[in-house]
Design an enzyme around this catalytic site. Structure first.
Site, PDB file in Angstrom:
ATOM      1  CD  GLU A  24      -2.779  -0.774   2.715  1.00 47.31           C
ATOM      2  OE1 GLU A  24      -4.009  -0.725   2.462  1.00 47.31           O
ATOM      3  OE2 GLU A  24      -2.160  -1.205   3.636  1.00 47.31           O
ATOM      4  CE1 TYR A  56     -17.646  25.477  -2.582  1.00 50.08           C
ATOM      5  CE2 TYR A  56     -19.021  26.189  -0.811  1.00 50.08           C
ATOM      6  CZ  TYR A  56     -18.486  26.132  -2.320  1.00 50.08           C
ATOM      7  OH  TYR A  56     -19.283  26.480  -3.307  1.00 50.08           O
ATOM      8  CD  GLU A  76      -8.088   3.981  12.147  1.00 53.44           C
ATOM      9  OE1 GLU A  76      -7.426   4.077  11.206  1.00 53.44           O
ATOM     10  OE2 GLU A  76      -8.654   2.616  12.651  1.00 53.44           O
ATOM     11  CE  LYS A 102      -6.463   1.890   3.140  1.00 54.69           C
ATOM     12  NZ  LYS A 102      -5.264   1.237   3.810  1.00 54.69           N
TER      13      LYS A 102
END
Length: 122
Positions: A24, A56, A76, A102
């Site tokens: 990854e 934004y 996290e 993910k």
């Protein structure tokens, strides 16, 4: 009487190199981010003034910078850092919820996605 409104950035998509597995980190993958920000935007709505609400576009750039310029093992951590940075950068935001997703995670089975959700209040 003032009440809170919500401004959302939905499904911002990035290619980045996060994850516990070496593969990854090496090859990277798709990451999706949702940000929901609670704030008092009555004055912005009445005056049509961007300076009275959250920009934004700036939120997107902040998220993009954190996702793209770092490598973390855990989504996290990414959700936590995005939320904390938004609260620090935008005085009008009172509460934030960040979801980092993910798609197609390497879990040894079939799953659309895994996600981490972090909520924070000033």
């Amino acid at each position: 009487m003032e009440s809170l409104g919500t401004v959302r950035l939905k499904n911002a998509v990035f290619f980045a190199h996060h994850g516990v597995m070496q593969e990854e980190q090496r090859t990277g993958g798709r990451y999706e981010v949702d940000v929901s920000m609670d704030l008092r935007f009555e004055e912005a709505a009445q005056t049509d003034d961007l300076h009275k609400t959250v920009d934004y576009e700036r939120v997107y750039r902040l998220v993009q910078d954190l996702v793209m310029r770092n490598r973390f093992y855990l989504i996290e951590r990414l959700a936590f850092l995005i939320a904390r940075r938004i609260l620090g950068a935008f005085a009008v935001v009172e509460r934030v919820e960040v979801t980092v997703r993910k798609p197609n995670p390497p879990i040894g089975g079939t799953s659309d996605a895994v996600e981490a959700v972090y909520r924070a209040t000033k």
